[in-house]
Design an enzyme around this catalytic site. Structure first.
Site, short mmCIF file in Angstrom:
data_model
loop_
_atom_site.label_atom_id
_atom_site.label_comp_id
_atom_site.label_asym_id
_atom_site.label_seq_id
_atom_site.Cartn_x
_atom_site.Cartn_y
_atom_site.Cartn_z
N GLY A 1 6.71 5.47 7.96
CA GLY A 1 5.85 6.65 7.97
C GLY A 1 6.13 7.50 9.19
O GLY A 1 7.17 7.33 9.84
N GLU B 1 9.28 1.84 10.83
CA GLU B 1 10.38 2.76 10.53
C GLU B 1 9.78 4.16 10.56
O GLU B 1 9.06 4.53 9.63
CB GLU B 1 10.96 2.48 9.14
CG GLU B 1 11.62 1.14 8.99
CD GLU B 1 12.95 1.06 9.70
OE1 GLU B 1 13.47 2.10 10.15
OE2 GLU B 1 13.45 -0.07 9.83
N CYS C 1 14.19 10.85 6.27
CA CYS C 1 14.02 10.49 7.68
C CYS C 1 15.32 10.67 8.46
O CYS C 1 15.30 10.96 9.64
CB CYS C 1 13.49 9.08 7.80
SG CYS C 1 14.48 7.88 6.92
N LYS D 1 0.88 -1.18 0.00
CA LYS D 1 0.00 0.00 0.00
C LYS D 1 0.91 1.22 0.00
O LYS D 1 1.39 1.66 1.04
CB LYS D 1 -0.87 -0.02 1.26
CG LYS D 1 -2.22 0.66 1.14
CD LYS D 1 -2.22 2.13 0.82
CE LYS D 1 -1.89 3.07 1.94
NZ LYS D 1 -1.66 4.46 1.45
N GLU E 1 2.94 9.44 14.32
CA GLU E 1 1.51 9.34 14.62
C GLU E 1 0.92 8.14 13.87
O GLU E 1 0.13 7.38 14.43
CB GLU E 1 0.83 10.64 14.18
CG GLU E 1 -0.42 10.93 14.98
CD GLU E 1 -1.00 12.26 14.57
OE1 GLU E 1 -2.17 12.28 14.21
OE2 GLU E 1 -0.26 13.27 14.59
N THR E 2 1.30 7.97 12.61
CA THR E 2 0.81 6.83 11.84
C THR E 2 1.26 5.52 12.51
O THR E 2 0.47 4.58 12.62
CB THR E 2 1.35 6.89 10.40
OG1 THR E 2 1.07 8.18 9.86
CG2 THR E 2 0.72 5.84 9.52
N GLY E 3 2.50 5.50 12.98
CA GLY E 3 3.01 4.31 13.66
C GLY E 3 2.15 3.95 14.86
O GLY E 3 1.82 2.78 15.09
N GLU F 1 10.31 16.70 14.13
CA GLU F 1 10.77 16.40 12.78
C GLU F 1 10.00 17.29 11.81
O GLU F 1 8.81 17.12 11.61
CB GLU F 1 10.50 14.93 12.44
CG GLU F 1 10.96 14.57 11.06
CD GLU F 1 10.54 13.19 10.61
OE1 GLU F 1 9.36 12.85 10.75
OE2 GLU F 1 11.40 12.46 10.13
P1 NAD Z 1 2.66 8.94 6.61
O1 NAD Z 1 2.76 8.34 7.96
O2 NAD Z 1 1.71 10.05 6.40
O3 NAD Z 1 2.26 7.83 5.54
C1 NAD Z 1 3.01 6.65 5.39
C2 NAD Z 1 2.10 5.57 4.84
O4 NAD Z 1 1.16 5.19 5.84
C3 NAD Z 1 1.27 6.00 3.63
O5 NAD Z 1 1.18 4.94 2.70
C4 NAD Z 1 -0.07 6.31 4.25
O6 NAD Z 1 -1.13 6.22 3.33
C5 NAD Z 1 -0.15 5.24 5.31
N1 NAD Z 1 -1.07 5.51 6.43
C6 NAD Z 1 -1.43 6.69 6.94
N2 NAD Z 1 -2.30 6.52 7.97
C7 NAD Z 1 -2.49 5.19 8.12
C8 NAD Z 1 -3.26 4.38 9.00
N3 NAD Z 1 -4.02 4.92 9.95
N4 NAD Z 1 -3.20 3.04 8.87
C9 NAD Z 1 -2.42 2.48 7.92
N5 NAD Z 1 -1.67 3.20 7.04
C10 NAD Z 1 -1.70 4.54 7.14
O7 NAD Z 1 4.14 9.36 6.22
P2 NAD Z 1 4.62 10.11 4.91
O8 NAD Z 1 4.21 11.54 5.03
O9 NAD Z 1 4.22 9.34 3.70
O10 NAD Z 1 6.20 9.97 5.05
C11 NAD Z 1 6.95 10.84 5.86
C12 NAD Z 1 7.27 10.19 7.20
O11 NAD Z 1 7.90 8.94 6.97
C13 NAD Z 1 8.25 11.01 8.02
O12 NAD Z 1 7.86 11.03 9.36
C14 NAD Z 1 9.55 10.26 7.87
O13 NAD Z 1 10.45 10.42 8.91
C15 NAD Z 1 9.08 8.86 7.78
N6 NAD Z 1 10.10 8.06 7.09
C16 NAD Z 1 10.84 7.19 7.85
C17 NAD Z 1 11.83 6.43 7.26
C18 NAD Z 1 12.64 5.45 8.06
O14 NAD Z 1 13.24 4.59 7.47
N7 NAD Z 1 12.65 5.52 9.37
C19 NAD Z 1 12.07 6.56 5.90
C20 NAD Z 1 11.30 7.45 5.15
C21 NAD Z 1 10.31 8.20 5.78
#
Ligand code: NAD
Length: 483
Positions: free
Chosen positions: A230, A252, A286, A177, A233-235, A387
């Protein structure tokens, strides 16, 4: 007139429209032009994709192949990816705003991921214990099952490959996804995997909002594990949604990495990398070095170099080879960045470069912001804690090694960090003392396939790359044998 791609869902080897009958589109963050349309999957679409992955796993075609056979398929994928490099890079750039030159490199990194796990798959071994003349023990690493893989938009293809490739190497089947801001290459990968010999149902892709399609995937009882990249908060939402089924997770998440420069460092190099660590990819990384910790005696000298670098960045069209910094991914991201800038000013930090949206010729229809540097930042300020995910550097000052480590660790994140010094013993002490999953000495940002990647503290748990990635996708099984 060029036609805009209309992507479909990929389920059990077939392209199909969403059962919801709904679609969504993506506009290029550099100029507002329509890039592509995609299907908006609902709960029933997620169910179809999971059922397909479930059948492909339970009927045993892919998981029963030897590691060597799976490795050969992955190696073919790497070759096919090379043939598609330009098309993938272009799609990635148009959707996510990534500089085309970086997108081409990103496809290269993804190829490396396939090559790396082709070798790892072949070496996936168990253990044998001869316990007594009549008994023995076996430890096997079984594929966990159906993996739900949820990815972000900043490096869409490589972040996906960090998950899909070890999952396939381990013998899992997948429902991916991608982020709605950049789903194209996740869908394009389906053709490549099929051509390389990944059978129908092993790799499925659904597209749609995280809050509905993503959450449905996490909650689906047919999914054995979720790997998410992501924001924090999503985590946390994913942890809550997975709790009811005690579902296996790998997360991650975000970072607020400290880039520490001691007075004995090579200041030209340190300044150059300090700018790159926050302005490359417009700070949407990230591991961005968003906190620059500078020893007091060299503060003015280093700051002057970093500010000069910030002013020299050419911000512009991601397709232009002269461009050094691209636009932000969306209007929402631009607003987030500008809000943090205002908060920095209100809390008393000194804005010494950038801080504003870029306007004028070439910038009219994109989400462009100037490379930004704040000096005199204190650890309690929002721009030192949060961040931002934009090109905003916070400069803090330290007195000695203990002070540097204390400030570096004054964050809830623990993804990465770096130290610059001529004293290798000190560099190693600092590297060990900072609580982070990845640490660089006299460099910033390199990623090697052999080294595992992941977070300490609230940057998440689980590891990608290395051989450790296989822990996420395999389950140890102990077999006691009586002869
Ligand atoms: P995001 O959390 O908004 O979205 C990430 C994914 O999660 C998307 O596919 C989104 O549709 C999905 N998602 C959102 N809400 C969800 C839910 N309730 N249930 C299931 N899936 C859901 O993040 P983003 O804006 O796409 O990416 C930026 C973030 O990702 C930053 O915080 C960045 O630090 C992090 N990131 C981390 C790493 C790492 O390896 N640690 C690498 C790249 C990005």
């Amino acid at each position: 007139m060029t036609t805009v791609p209309q992507f479909q869902l990929h389920v059990e080897g077939e392209w199909r429209n969403a059962l919801t009958g709904e679609t969504f589109s993506r506009l290029n963050p550099a100029n507002g032009e329509l890039v592509a349309t995609y299907q908006r999957a609902g709960k029933d679409d997620v169910d179809c994709a999971v059922q397909a992955a479930r059948r492909a796993f339970d009927l045993g075609g892919w998981p029963d192949r030897s590691g060597n056979e799976r490795g050969q398929v992955l190696r073919r994928c790497a070759q096919l990816l090379e043939q598609q490099r330009e098309a993938l890079a272009r799609q990635e750039s148009l959707e996510s705003g990534m500089r085309l030159e970086v997108a081409r490199m990103e496809v290269g990194w993804s190829i490396e991921v396939f090559e790396h796990f082709a070798v790892v798959a072949r070496g996936l071994a168990g253990r044998f214990y001869p316990l007594s003349p009549q008994s023995a023990g076996l430890v096997l690493h079984e594929p966990r099952g159906v993996a739900g893989l949820i990815t972000p938009w900043n490096f869409p293809l490589s972040q996906l490959t960090w998950k899909v490739v070890p999952a396939l190497a381990a013998g899992c089947t997948v429902v991916a996804k991608p982020s709605s801001l950049a789903p194209g290459t996740t869908l394009m990968l389906a053709e490549i995997l099929a051509e390389a010999g990944v059978s129908a149902g092993v790799y499925n892709v659904i597209t749609g909002p995280g809050a509905s399609a993503g959450q449905a995937l996490v909650e689906h009882p047919g999914v054995d594990l979720i790997s998410l990249t992501g924001d924090n908060e999503t985590g946390q939402q994913v942890m809550r949604a997975a709790a009811g089924q005690t579902k296996r997770l790998a997360l991650e998440l975000g970072g607020k990495s400290a880039n520490i420069v001691f007075a004995d460092a090579d200041l030209d190099k340190a300044a150059d990398f300090a700018a790159g660590a926050i302005f490359n990819r417009c700070g949407q990384v990230c591991t961005a070095g968003s906190r620059l910790l500078v020893q007091r005696s060299i503060h003015d000298e280093l700051l002057a170099r970093v500010v000069a670098a910030a002013h020299s960045y050419r911000v512009g069209d991601p397709l232009d080879p002269e461009t050094q910094m691209e636009p932000l991914v969306s209007e929402a991201q631009l607003q987030t960045v500008l809000t943090f800038v205002q908060q920095g000013i209100q809390e008393g930090a000194r804005l010494v470069a950038g801080g504003q949206r870029l306007t004028g010729a070439g910038y009219e229809r994109g989400w462009y912001v100037a490379p930004t540097v704040f000096d005199q930042v204190l650890p309690g300020m929002a721009i030192a804690r949060e961040e931002i995910f934009g090109p905003v550097l916070s400069v803090l000052t330290f007195d000695d090694e203990a002070d540097a480590v204390r400030q570096a660790n004054a964050t809830r994140y623990g993804l990465a960090g770096a130290v610059w010094t001529a004293d290798l013993a000190r560099a190693l002490r600092v590297a060990r003392a900072v609580h982070a999953g990845t640490f660089w000495i006299n460099q910033y940002g390199t990623i090697e396939m052999e080294l595992p990647f992941g977070g300490f503290k609230q940057s998440g748990f689980g590891r990608e790359l290395g051989s450790e990635a296989m822990w996420e996708y395999t389950e140890p099984k102990s077999i006691h044998v009586r002869m």
